[in-house]
Design a protein around this motif. Sequence first.
Motif, PDB file in Angstrom:
ATOM      1  N   LEU A 146      -6.213   0.718  -3.761  1.00  0.00           N
ATOM      2  CA  LEU A 146      -5.014  -0.041  -3.445  1.00  0.00           C
ATOM      3  C   LEU A 146      -4.707   0.050  -1.949  1.00  0.00           C
ATOM      4  CD1 LEU A 146      -2.624   0.955  -6.379  1.00  0.00           C
ATOM      5  CD2 LEU A 146      -3.956  -1.136  -6.133  1.00  0.00           C
ATOM      6  N   PHE A 147      -4.109  -0.994  -1.444  1.00  0.00           N
ATOM      7  CA  PHE A 147      -3.656  -0.984  -0.054  1.00  0.00           C
ATOM      8  C   PHE A 147      -2.652   0.139   0.152  1.00  0.00           C
ATOM      9  CE2 PHE A 147      -0.366  -2.186   2.989  1.00  0.00           C
ATOM     10  CZ  PHE A 147      -1.123  -2.395   4.130  1.00  0.00           C
ATOM     11  N   SER A 148      -2.745   0.823   1.282  1.00  0.00           N
ATOM     12  CA  SER A 148      -1.819   1.908   1.582  1.00  0.00           C
ATOM     13  C   SER A 148      -1.388   1.826   3.042  1.00  0.00           C
ATOM     14  CB  SER A 148      -2.457   3.276   1.296  1.00  0.00           C
ATOM     15  OG  SER A 148      -3.571   3.492   2.144  1.00  0.00           O
ATOM     16  N   SER A 149      -0.166   2.254   3.302  1.00  0.00           N
ATOM     17  CA  SER A 149       0.359   2.241   4.664  1.00  0.00           C
ATOM     18  C   SER A 149       1.569   3.153   4.737  1.00  0.00           C
ATOM     19  CB  SER A 149       0.743   0.818   5.086  1.00  0.00           C
ATOM     20  OG  SER A 149       1.395   0.830   6.351  1.00  0.00           O
ATOM     21  N   PHE A 150       1.797   3.730   5.939  1.00  0.00           N
ATOM     22  CA  PHE A 150       2.986   4.531   6.169  1.00  0.00           C
ATOM     23  C   PHE A 150       4.178   3.680   6.604  1.00  0.00           C
ATOM     24  CE2 PHE A 150      -0.528   7.555   6.889  1.00  0.00           C
ATOM     25  CZ  PHE A 150      -0.141   8.580   6.043  1.00  0.00           C
ATOM     26  N   ASN A 151       3.971   2.390   6.793  1.00  0.00           N
ATOM     27  CA  ASN A 151       5.003   1.493   7.307  1.00  0.00           C
ATOM     28  C   ASN A 151       5.474   0.543   6.223  1.00  0.00           C
ATOM     29  OD1 ASN A 151       6.671  -0.207   8.719  1.00  0.00           O
ATOM     30  ND2 ASN A 151       5.131  -0.885  10.193  1.00  0.00           N
ATOM     31  N   VAL A 152       6.761   0.559   5.913  1.00  0.00           N
ATOM     32  CA  VAL A 152       7.295  -0.276   4.845  1.00  0.00           C
ATOM     33  C   VAL A 152       7.114  -1.756   5.128  1.00  0.00           C
ATOM     34  CG1 VAL A 152       9.643  -0.322   5.819  1.00  0.00           C
ATOM     35  CG2 VAL A 152       9.310  -0.640   3.360  1.00  0.00           C
ATOM     36  N   GLU A 153       7.081  -2.147   6.403  1.00  0.00           N
ATOM     37  CA  GLU A 153       6.959  -3.557   6.738  1.00  0.00           C
ATOM     38  C   GLU A 153       5.584  -4.119   6.399  1.00  0.00           C
ATOM     39  OE1 GLU A 153       9.489  -5.311   7.476  1.00  0.00           O
ATOM     40  OE2 GLU A 153      10.811  -3.570   7.573  1.00  0.00           O
ATOM     41  N   ASP A 154       4.624  -3.260   6.111  1.00  0.00           N
ATOM     42  CA  ASP A 154       3.284  -3.725   5.741  1.00  0.00           C
ATOM     43  C   ASP A 154       3.209  -4.159   4.280  1.00  0.00           C
ATOM     44  OD1 ASP A 154       2.359  -3.265   8.280  1.00  0.00           O
ATOM     45  OD2 ASP A 154       1.587  -1.256   7.829  1.00  0.00           O
ATOM     46  N   GLY A 202      -2.813  11.272   2.310  1.00  0.00           N
ATOM     47  CA  GLY A 202      -2.889   9.823   2.323  1.00  0.00           C
ATOM     48  C   GLY A 202      -1.532   9.153   2.421  1.00  0.00           C
ATOM     49  N   ALA A 203      -1.579   7.834   2.520  1.00  0.00           N
ATOM     50  CA  ALA A 203      -0.382   7.031   2.753  1.00  0.00           C
ATOM     51  C   ALA A 203       0.185   6.486   1.446  1.00  0.00           C
ATOM     52  CB  ALA A 203      -0.716   5.872   3.701  1.00  0.00           C
ATOM     53  N   PRO A 204       1.445   6.044   1.465  1.00  0.00           N
ATOM     54  CA  PRO A 204       2.037   5.402   0.286  1.00  0.00           C
ATOM     55  C   PRO A 204       1.259   4.165  -0.144  1.00  0.00           C
ATOM     56  CG  PRO A 204       3.744   6.009   1.850  1.00  0.00           C
ATOM     57  CD  PRO A 204       2.437   6.247   2.541  1.00  0.00           C
ATOM     58  N   VAL A 205       1.297   3.878  -1.457  1.00  0.00           N
ATOM     59  CA  VAL A 205       0.577   2.709  -1.984  1.00  0.00           C
ATOM     60  C   VAL A 205       1.520   1.659  -2.555  1.00  0.00           C
ATOM     61  CG1 VAL A 205      -1.516   4.022  -2.471  1.00  0.00           C
ATOM     62  CG2 VAL A 205       0.242   3.787  -4.252  1.00  0.00           C
ATOM     63  N   ASP A 206       2.827   1.861  -2.410  1.00  0.00           N
ATOM     64  CA  ASP A 206       3.759   0.811  -2.816  1.00  0.00           C
ATOM     65  C   ASP A 206       4.923   0.773  -1.838  1.00  0.00           C
ATOM     66  OD1 ASP A 206       6.047   2.448  -3.750  1.00  0.00           O
ATOM     67  OD2 ASP A 206       4.744   3.019  -5.405  1.00  0.00           O
ATOM     68  N   ARG A 207       5.735  -0.252  -1.941  1.00  0.00           N
ATOM     69  CA  ARG A 207       6.765  -0.485  -0.930  1.00  0.00           C
ATOM     70  C   ARG A 207       7.865   0.574  -0.962  1.00  0.00           C
ATOM     71  NH1 ARG A 207      11.179  -3.319   1.241  1.00  0.00           N
ATOM     72  NH2 ARG A 207      10.547  -4.583   3.038  1.00  0.00           N
ATOM     73  N   ILE A 208       8.252   1.057  -2.132  1.00  0.00           N
ATOM     74  CA  ILE A 208       9.313   2.055  -2.184  1.00  0.00           C
ATOM     75  C   ILE A 208       8.849   3.374  -1.576  1.00  0.00           C
ATOM     76  CG2 ILE A 208      10.787   3.421  -3.705  1.00  0.00           C
ATOM     77  CD1 ILE A 208      11.034   1.059  -5.536  1.00  0.00           C
ATOM     78  N   ALA A 209       7.619   3.789  -1.872  1.00  0.00           N
ATOM     79  CA  ALA A 209       7.095   5.009  -1.259  1.00  0.00           C
ATOM     80  C   ALA A 209       7.014   4.859   0.252  1.00  0.00           C
ATOM     81  CB  ALA A 209       5.728   5.348  -1.843  1.00  0.00           C
ATOM     82  N   ALA A 210       6.603   3.680   0.719  1.00  0.00           N
ATOM     83  CA  ALA A 210       6.555   3.435   2.153  1.00  0.00           C
ATOM     84  C   ALA A 210       7.965   3.411   2.755  1.00  0.00           C
ATOM     85  CB  ALA A 210       5.831   2.121   2.438  1.00  0.00           C
ATOM     86  N   SER A 250      11.868   5.841   6.223  1.00  0.00           N
ATOM     87  CA  SER A 250      13.276   6.206   6.365  1.00  0.00           C
ATOM     88  C   SER A 250      13.509   7.706   6.489  1.00  0.00           C
ATOM     89  CB  SER A 250      14.071   5.671   5.169  1.00  0.00           C
ATOM     90  OG  SER A 250      13.976   4.261   5.083  1.00  0.00           O
ATOM     91  N   SER A 251      12.478   8.518   6.316  1.00  0.00           N
ATOM     92  CA  SER A 251      12.627   9.970   6.468  1.00  0.00           C
ATOM     93  C   SER A 251      12.634  10.347   7.951  1.00  0.00           C
ATOM     94  CB  SER A 251      11.489  10.707   5.754  1.00  0.00           C
ATOM     95  OG  SER A 251      11.515  10.477   4.357  1.00  0.00           O
TER      96      SER A 251
END
Length: 387
Positions: A17-25, A84-92, A97-98
């Motif tokens: 799955l796509f993963s990113s640390f940025n919610v805007e992705d 690793g990075a978050p794989v969904d928007r809420i985790a991102a 926001s932390s």
Amino acid sequence: MVETVKNATTHNNKGDLFSSFNVEDFEVPGGRDEVWRFVSLRRLRGLHNGKFAPQAPAQIAVDGPSEVTVEQVSLDDERVRAAGAPVDRIAAQAWTSSENATLVSVPADAELAEPITITVTGAGADVTTFGTIVVETGTHSSATVLVKYEGSGTHADNVNWVVGEGSRLNAVVDADWELDAVHVGQQSVVVKRDASLRHHVATFGGEVVRITPRVVFEAPGGDAELTGVYFADDGQYIENRLLVDHAVPNCRSNVLYKGALQGDKSSDLPEARTCWVGDVLIRAEAEGTDTYETNRNLVLTDGARADAIPNLEIETGEIAGAGHAATVGRFDDDQLFYLRSRGIREEDATRLIIRGFFNEVLNQIPVESVRDELIARVAGELERNAN
């Protein structure tokens, strides 16, 4: 090189799955997206689309033996990103926001006799909090970590576990929220060479609780067991959605989750509902894998619904074993008849059967005080149903 693509689009397998640390992705999810199709997005209080209530700092407290190091570190720290990075928007969203991450480190060769307790407390009604917690265990260490959620409010977080080479980790996640809380949490786990993980999740509280463990084996010899218990009443939605990614040879995993639901047709609250999705991926290079996953659900009354979806994705036939099982139904009438034939009242017999149903999982929790408390919670749920 394999490229991943965004959630809700075609991807290579459940582990890519796509993963990113940025919610805007991430795009804002919709109700038809596969990973969100069971939960009511309206009940997530804006966590999925950025329209959440005012934010307050997360209340995270850590108590543990003197050998343990606790630090507040930057989200750019390599140790924080190791799982690793978050794989969904809420985790991102939780990551973005932390303000920082709480890093809990167990030193190499340490044998901790007492558990580490991480307490996350909700900030109250109409308040949103986000958190990032990372637990890392040093080479050949042994530790038990309890992550306990309590209070009320809206909370999203990432809890990452890095299980060091040859180490043994017992991780207990206790979602003991007040009934007005909403919690969405991603748990990312990396299991290194010859490491052993025992990951236990208990969910009895909260209005909406969605926990998504993701386990990846980094080197051969890893061993992971994931267990969970949950009990939903009217107005509660509980989802456990997990992935075990066998990406290397000769690793073992076992998954066992059990849940119960009870409802009341006359209630004005939404029906009691649970969802369990268990994904196990065995990649082409993961020869010698041994894995099994099980989910059992007891529907105790009308007006309750459970979904159970086990998935096996196997890319090689050179494995030791793989299988899955899932059931949704009433308790065993033969067991009830047996107990009643020996003079036990129907109400007491029913309670005995349900307690026995949960004990297979609860007895694996290594912290006696937590195990006893969860057994008491099951008894409390059964008393509520009797009344």
